[in-house]
Write a protein that holds these residues in place. Structure first.
Motif, PDB file in Angstrom:
ATOM      1  N   ILE A 230       0.265  -4.842  -3.858  1.00  0.00           N
ATOM      2  CA  ILE A 230       1.274  -4.680  -2.812  1.00  0.00           C
ATOM      3  C   ILE A 230       1.610  -3.199  -2.662  1.00  0.00           C
ATOM      4  N   GLU A 231       1.682  -2.528  -3.791  1.00  0.00           N
ATOM      5  CA  GLU A 231       1.966  -1.091  -3.765  1.00  0.00           C
ATOM      6  C   GLU A 231       0.861  -0.354  -3.003  1.00  0.00           C
TER       7      GLU A 231
ATOM      8  N   LEU B 223      -1.312  -1.620  -0.781  1.00  0.00           N
ATOM      9  CA  LEU B 223      -1.331  -2.022   0.631  1.00  0.00           C
ATOM     10  C   LEU B 223      -0.213  -1.345   1.396  1.00  0.00           C
ATOM     11  N   ASP B 224       0.955  -1.278   0.760  1.00  0.00           N
ATOM     12  CA  ASP B 224       2.080  -0.655   1.449  1.00  0.00           C
ATOM     13  C   ASP B 224       1.872   0.843   1.595  1.00  0.00           C
ATOM     14  N   ARG B 225       1.232   1.428   0.599  1.00  0.00           N
ATOM     15  CA  ARG B 225       0.964   2.871   0.655  1.00  0.00           C
ATOM     16  C   ARG B 225       0.084   3.201   1.860  1.00  0.00           C
ATOM     17  N   TYR B 226      -0.857   2.321   2.177  1.00  0.00           N
ATOM     18  CA  TYR B 226      -1.715   2.559   3.329  1.00  0.00           C
ATOM     19  C   TYR B 226      -1.154   1.936   4.599  1.00  0.00           C
ATOM     20  N   GLY B 227       0.045   1.386   4.503  1.00  0.00           N
ATOM     21  CA  GLY B 227       0.682   0.809   5.687  1.00  0.00           C
ATOM     22  C   GLY B 227      -0.073  -0.383   6.258  1.00  0.00           C
TER      23      GLY B 227
ATOM     24  N   ARG C  96      -0.837  -3.908   7.569  1.00  0.00           N
ATOM     25  CA  ARG C  96      -0.015  -4.991   8.125  1.00  0.00           C
ATOM     26  C   ARG C  96      -0.850  -6.251   8.364  1.00  0.00           C
TER      27      ARG C  96
ATOM     28  N   TYR D  68       1.979 -13.690  -2.369  1.00  0.00           N
ATOM     29  CA  TYR D  68       2.464 -12.317  -2.281  1.00  0.00           C
ATOM     30  C   TYR D  68       3.850 -12.196  -1.627  1.00  0.00           C
TER      31      TYR D  68
ATOM     32  N   GLY E 174       5.361  -8.850  -0.751  1.00  0.00           N
ATOM     33  CA  GLY E 174       4.241  -8.386   0.067  1.00  0.00           C
ATOM     34  C   GLY E 174       4.095  -9.251   1.311  1.00  0.00           C
ATOM     35  N   HIS E 175       4.492  -8.725   2.445  1.00  0.00           N
ATOM     36  CA  HIS E 175       4.465  -9.530   3.672  1.00  0.00           C
ATOM     37  C   HIS E 175       3.422  -8.979   4.626  1.00  0.00           C
ATOM     38  N   TYR E 176       2.405  -9.775   4.886  1.00  0.00           N
ATOM     39  CA  TYR E 176       1.326  -9.328   5.767  1.00  0.00           C
ATOM     40  C   TYR E 176       0.959 -10.457   6.699  1.00  0.00           C
TER      41      TYR E 176
END
Lengths: 263, 327, 662
Positions: free
Chosen positions: C485-486, C488-492, C494, C511, C516-518
């Motif tokens: 999640i860290e 994925l969020d770092r690369y933005g 979605r 997630y 982790g919301h995608y």
């Protein structure tokens, strides 16, 4: 019984050949981007130590030599499995040293740890396979020595061990203090840590000692030995087929095995 | 004063030819040293005399002979005391030790005691401008390291079967019987029992693995493979199907869900070479594949290949290997 | 006079008093029994299952009133429907009598009496009697493989029910005959019986005597029935509808999340470590055996029967009551660990269960205990977990590059600074297994042809943690999840498209709980949409017979059965054939639940059996949508020596796109 187990960190030996690389200039194995694991038999040694502790009490300290930055996390596993303390001799050059040199540093660290009844190592490391650390430690620490031990039983101030030998097995009675190198056996498959032990391992003490603080011990066997080169033997990527009738093929194969010094 | 000393033990007759391998290495090094070859010969019983003669016949000038009832199977501490005593007096430049059960423990300890440089498990030795160039395998046989030893004295252990037994070159030999006093009670480690098993070599540690696949056809076929493994001093393994079918024990299975092996020689018999299997053996140094199907994927990882029926190939192969290895 | 009947004809006042006393006693016994169960359920941990009300009620309508899942077995579904609706009507009739007689609201008269209380009840009672008889015939006469015989309670319940119905009709017939009831013909069954009595010319005294005797018998049987409810499978009358209401609405396979900062015990060691809903489940089971009948582990001779997992747990619950008796360790003493490790978490059992019992989460909870508390699991699974920790993937001996498959393809990589609308989550089973490289390359070519903007994480991708989760190491799973999640969020990131249904399921369900919301799509969903939108020029003939194997984690776990079929139907020239076990009834490939990493030695191999299913259709290609299924079927094909070819839907689509002929 107070036991010290020496663990070595190596590049995952189970990586396929394609991922195995040597820097030609230095002869070092390329470690970057590759998973680092505890060398195969070292985990068996740790398991033997933990079983002795389970049966007879005492303390298990794990000792390792290498760059502290990459070591400490991976080696929490050893603490989670049940070791009480960890000592890391922080040595950026650790992976490049030869066994004799490493053993001298480890001996110094063990003297600094102080009390011990038993030191265990893996019977060989997955990288240089020198098989020297246990015997050298035994000499440096004036302890008894048996290598390639597959089973250990504590018996009244001594140990009864089973050594793997060319002709079968030896049952060897060993006085303490002793240094043993451990081979894998069904009885010492490394245990899976319980979660509470994994969580508790985070609070166990880890001592980091700079290698510079280790007094240079006499008997550095690697002095005067220099690694000229390490090469990966050129492998014909194409399979060489042996032709002919069955008997000819068989004879040709036997000859090739002999030429390759495999007989 | 002899420059190169080999350490020879006579716990049993089989040890003599293997000690002679060391003599070959010593002679090769000695040619450039010009200092002569000596040997420490340790053991017990009448074999000692015979061994002495053999050493002389192969060019060993001086034999330091230690006879003691404790110089027997696996008593490393006894061998260490005897060797140390002889070598402190003889002060050779180079000591060669066979890296067998005793030698792999003896060599490093002796090196410490003699204050010597140490290289273990050498497979090649050569002299070069006064230095010794030693080759040894590293990384489970994946790489070959060359080391240069300049310091003296030096203790080198040599991997069994890696040097040739030399042609005889008789010299007028000298024997020095050395009396060693070893007290069983003072040995820190004492062998109580030798369990001689016609050792089922464990897959994990085998230097040679003969492995069979589905094409072996059944448990009878594996008897043939066992025979081949036996003459090579190796272990038998299998891919998944034979383990599934119950032809072989599950512990023999090599592959992603079985064992991972990296022997010096891997012979894949009637194995197609599925990824799952190759993952467990691709680190082997030399891979030989025998398969009827020329398109079997195993040939893409093999170094040497034979297209054919293993039933017709393995028996003559076993016979030929026996011949080559000699009596 | 308005049509009605005397309620207590031929029953003296004292009898009525006794009747009320006995009825009160029966209800009291029943109430006591329910309370005892309630106390045992309360041993469980909390779980919130009461809201949302709407979808839950809808489920009750579909699966209770309309018998949705029960009708999956046609014969059993129909006879159960007959006795269910018969019971409902008769129960309603009894309520009408209660209101009419005891509350004094005279509703049991007039047309209502004739149409409902007489005609409808009589016919529904007949349906119930026929239904129960059919149940008896199927269980004891014909013998059904999933229904057990030789259990007293099973027979007792059916005969009790049949006894009540038959005595009810006899009492009615005697009353009609005895009272010369002018409205008799409105109760056709009772009227028929009264006709027989008339024909036999039985004296009025005998009729009265017979009526009184049978009336009491009928009544006593009914009271026994009521009292017996909480002590027998009759309990499902009440519990089954409740359990349909309480079913998990999302992600039914997963047990509760563990908060490792607070939890002191990990997984289920004892009954009290399960939720109250888990314990409730145990009492709902009617031992119909549908779960075990569809279980791939049972079918291939493994030591697992989902029904017996439930029954053995129930036995333990009975034995320990409200917790006074010392509980045993579930995984080991109550359920054999081999049974727990044989579960592929394929959800076939839960999909088949007509009363919505949740087998899989219980099994995973017990695995959690084995792995995290006892540290015992099959060696090969242990190796996979160790590998996961050391190498970030569970495949020992695999390479390190997760982008080797993309060599020569212009695939964007986020760590290189590329940006894209979509992230293609490759997954270890595809990235590290050569067979699936072809699938990945095909997928990327198709996405590229449709103009989709996709990037990969390359070597920054790790396992999602799902294998650890299925094997019971929730801690390791969360470690991976948080780290991913860290990243994925770092690369933005979605929008994610995954090749693997296991990754898809994890992103979709696990997630979000960890922050982790995608927007997550499985590759077949994306491809189906591209096909729909006409963004792919499918020119090549795919003239082949194709059968589709539903991956469990796409189908049963996530309800996606149509997207892959939609793609196959769009392939020019392709003919599709369904396997006998497909869609909701699909048979696992054998790899789920971490069993890819377990040596499947007992009985037959699941993947071999599934390969046989595919071969039986006569298809040339067995299409899949999961890299694990592909590997398992490839293995099965090799073992069976057949010529059918496992191919991912993406591969088939790409061939058609390239205009390549099969």
């Amino acid at each position: 019984m107070d036991i010290i187990v020496c663990l070595k960190q190596v590049v995952d030996p189970e990586l396929p050949q394609t991922e195995f690389a040597i820097e030609p200039a230095t002869g070092r194995q390329v470690r970057e981007g590759r998973p680092l694991v505890i060398s195969t038999y070292d985990e068996n040694a740790l398991e033997v130590a933990l079983q002795l502790k389970d049966r007879g009490g005492g303390k298990v300290t794990v000792l390792t030599l290498g760059p502290q930055a990459v070591i400490s996390d991976a080696f929490r596993l050893a603490l989670a499995m049940g070791a009480d303390e960890m000592v890391v001799v922080d040595d950026p050059r650790g992976p490049d040293r030869l066994g004799g040199e490493k053993a001298a540093i480890l001996a110094a660290a063990i003297r600094r740890i102080g009390r011990f009844d038993l030191v265990l190592t893996g019977c060989e490391s997955a990288d240089w396979t020198e098989r020297v650390v246990a015997p050298v430690l035994a000499e440096a620490l004036s302890a008894a020595c048996v290598t390639f031990v597959s089973r250990v039983e504590a018996a009244d101030g001594t140990l009864m061990v089973r050594r793997m030998a060319d002709e079968g097995f030896h049952r060897v009675e060993v006085r303490l203090p002793a240094v043993l190198s451990v081979a894998s056996d069904e009885s010492n498959r490394p245990r899976l840590p319980k979660l509470k032990d994994i969580l508790a391992a985070k609070r166990k003490p880890v001592h980091v000692w700079p290698v510079a603080d280790m007094p240079a011990a006499p008997g550095d066997l690697a002095a005067g030995v220099e690694v000229r080169e390490v090469v990966i033997p050129q492998r014909t990527t194409r399979c060489e087929f042996l032709e002919g009738e069955s008997a000819e093929q068989a004879a040709a194969l036997a000859q090739r095995l002999r030429d390759l010094k495999l007989l | 004063m002899p420059g190169i000393c080999v350490v020879a033990t006579v716990p049993d007759a089989a040890a003599i030819p293997s000690s002679l391998e060391l003599v070959g290495g010593a002679r090769a090094l000695d040619a450039s040293h010009g200092a002569g070859v000596s040997a420490v010969l340790m053991g017990t019983g009448p074999g000692l005399r015979e061994a002495t003669d053999e050493l002389h016949r192969h060019g060993v000038a001086t034999v330091y002979r230690c006879a003691h009832p404790l110089l027997t199977s696996g008593q490393v501490d006894a061998f260490l005391l005897a060797t140390e005593q002889v070598l402190r007096a003889a002060t050779p430049q180079v000591v060669l030790i066979r890296a067998d059960t005793v030698g792999r423990e003896l060599a490093p300890r002796l090196a410490v005691r003699l204050g010597a440089a140490l290289v273990t498990e050498c497979v090649e030795l050569a002299a070069e401008n006064g230095a010794i160039v030693a080759r040894r395998q590293t990384y489970g046989g994946r790489a070959l390291a060359t080391l240069v030893v300049t310091r003296r004295p030096a203790v080198l252990s040599v991997k069994p079967h890696s040097l040739e037994v030399p042609e005889p070159a008789p010299v007028p030999g000298r024997v020095e019987d050395v009396a060693v006093s070893i007290d069983a009670d003072t040995l820190p480690a004492r062998v109580c029992e030798v369990l001689r098993e016609e050792a089922e070599v464990g897959l994990d540690d085998a230097q040679v693995v003969v492995s069979g696949g589905r094409g072996v056809g059944g448990p009878e076929g594996f008897a043939l493979l066992k025979e081949l493994a036996a003459v090579l001093g190796g272990a038998v393994g299998a891919s998944r199907p034979p383990a599934d079918e119950g032809w072989v024990p599950i512990s023999w299975q090599i592959g992603q869900t079985g064992k991972t092996v990296r022997p010096a020689l891997y012979i894949a018999v009637a194995i197609s070479g599925a990824t799952q299997h190759v993952a467990g053996m691709s680190g082997s140094r030399t891979i030989v594949a025998i398969n009827r199907d020329p398109n079997a994927p195993i040939f893409s990882v093999a170094h040497l290949g034979i297209v054919g029926d293993y039933r017709a190939i393995v028996p003559p192969l076993v016979a030929r290997i026996k011949e080559l290895k000699g009596p | 006079m308005a049509p009605t009947r005397e309620v207590f004809w031929n029953i003296p006042r004292l009898g009525v008093v006794i009747m009320y006393l006995l009825a009160f006693a029966a209800v009291a016994v029943c109430g006591y029994g329910v309370y005892q169960h309630y106390r045992t359920w309360r041993r469980g941990k909390p779980a919130s299952r009461l809201t949302p009300v709407g979808p839950r009620l809808r489920a009750v309508v579909v699966h209770v009133l309309a018998h949705g899942r029960l009708l999956a077995d046609r014969v059993a579904g129909i006879y159960h429907a007959a006795l269910f609706w018969g019971f409902v009507f008769l129960f309603a009739g009894t309520l009408v009598v209660f209101v009419h007689q005891d509350l004094g609201l005279r509703i049991m008269q007039g047309p209502f009496y004739l149409y409902f209380q007489s005609a409808a009840l009589d016919l529904m009672g007949l349906a119930a009697a026929v239904g129960v008889a059919a149940a008896l015939v199927v269980r004891y006469g014909l013998g059904s493989p999933r229904l057990r015989r030789g259990i007293l309670s099973d027979a007792l319940v059916l005969w009790l029910f049949e006894g009540i119905l038959v005595t009810g009709f006899l009492v009615e017939g005697l009353r009609i005959a005895g009272t010369r009831d002018p409205w008799g013909p409105w109760s056709p069954v009772g009227y028929g019986i009264s006709g027989l009595i008339d024909a036999a010319a039985i004296s009025e005294a005998t009729i009265r005597l017979g009526h009184a005797g049978l009336w009491w018998l009928h009544f006593l049987l009914a009271m026994v029935f009521i009292a017996y409810i909480p002590f027998s499978k009759l309990f499902h009358l009440v519990l089954a509808p409740a359990n349909v209401y309480l079913q998990p609405l999302v992600n039914p396979a997963a047990p509760g999340r563990i908060d490792f900062d607070k939890a002191e015990r990990f997984g289920a060691a004892a009954l009290g470590d399960l939720t109250w809903k888990d314990l409730f489940d145990l009492d709902v089971c009617t031992e119909c055996g549908r779960c075990t009948a569809v279980c791939p582990a049972t079918a291939t001779g493994k030591p697992l029967s989902p029904m017996h997992v439930i029954l053995d747990l129930r036995e333990e619950m009975k034995r320990t009551g409200t917790g006074a008796a010392p509980g045993r360790v579930l995984a080991g003493d109550v359920i054999a660990p081999e049974a727990l490790w044989a579960c592929t978490t394929c959800m076939a059992c839960m999909e088949a269960c007509p009363v919505f019992i949740e087998h899989v989460p219980k099994i995973v909870e017990m695995r959690r205990h084995l792995v995290m508390e006892v540290a015992q699991m099959p060696d090969t699974m242990e190796d996979a977990l160790r590998s996961l920790e050391a190498r970030t993937h569970p495949f020992r001996g695999a390479g390190i590059s997760r982008a080797a498959w993309a060599e020569g393809l212009a695939v964007k990589k986020l760590p290189r600074g590329d940006r894209a609308e979509w992230l293609l989550w490759v997954g270890c089973a595809a990235a590290l297994h050569e067979r699936n490289h072809a699938t990945l390359r095909a997928l990327v070519r198709v996405l590229d042809a449709a103009g989709m903007d996709v990037a990969i994480l390359g070597d920054e991708e790790t396992c999602t943690g799902d294998p650890a989760r299925q094997m019971g190491n929730e801690y390791l799973f969360q470690t991976f999840a948080r780290q991913n999640i860290e990243t994925l969020d770092r690369y933005g990131v979605r929008k994610i498209v995954t090749l693997c249904p296991h990754c898809y399921n994890t992103f979709r369900h696990a997630y979000p709980e960890l922050g982790g919301h995608y927007e997550v799509w499985h590759h077949t969903q994306v491809l189906a949409r591209l096909v729909d939108e006409g963004r792919l020029a499918l020119t090549g003939s795919a003239a082949a017979t194709i059968t589709f194997h539903d991956p469990c984690y796409l189908g049963r776990h996530n309800g996606e059965y149509d997207a892959p079929r939609h793609i196959l139907q769009a392939l020019p020239g392709a003919r599709t054939r369904e396997m006998a076990q497909s869609r909701q009834k699909s048979f696992c490939c054998g790899a789920g639940g971490g069993l890819y990493w377990m040596e499947d030695r007992t009985g037959q191999r699941i993947n071999h059996v599934r390969t046989d299913h595919a071969v039986a259709t006569g298809a040339e290609i067995v299409a899949t949508a999961c890299p694990f299924c592909t590997l398992m079927l490839e293995d099965g094909v090799k073992a069976r020596g057949t010529s059918i070819r496992p191919m991912d839907v993406a591969e088939l689509l790409e061939r058609s796109l390239r205009g390549e002929h099969h």
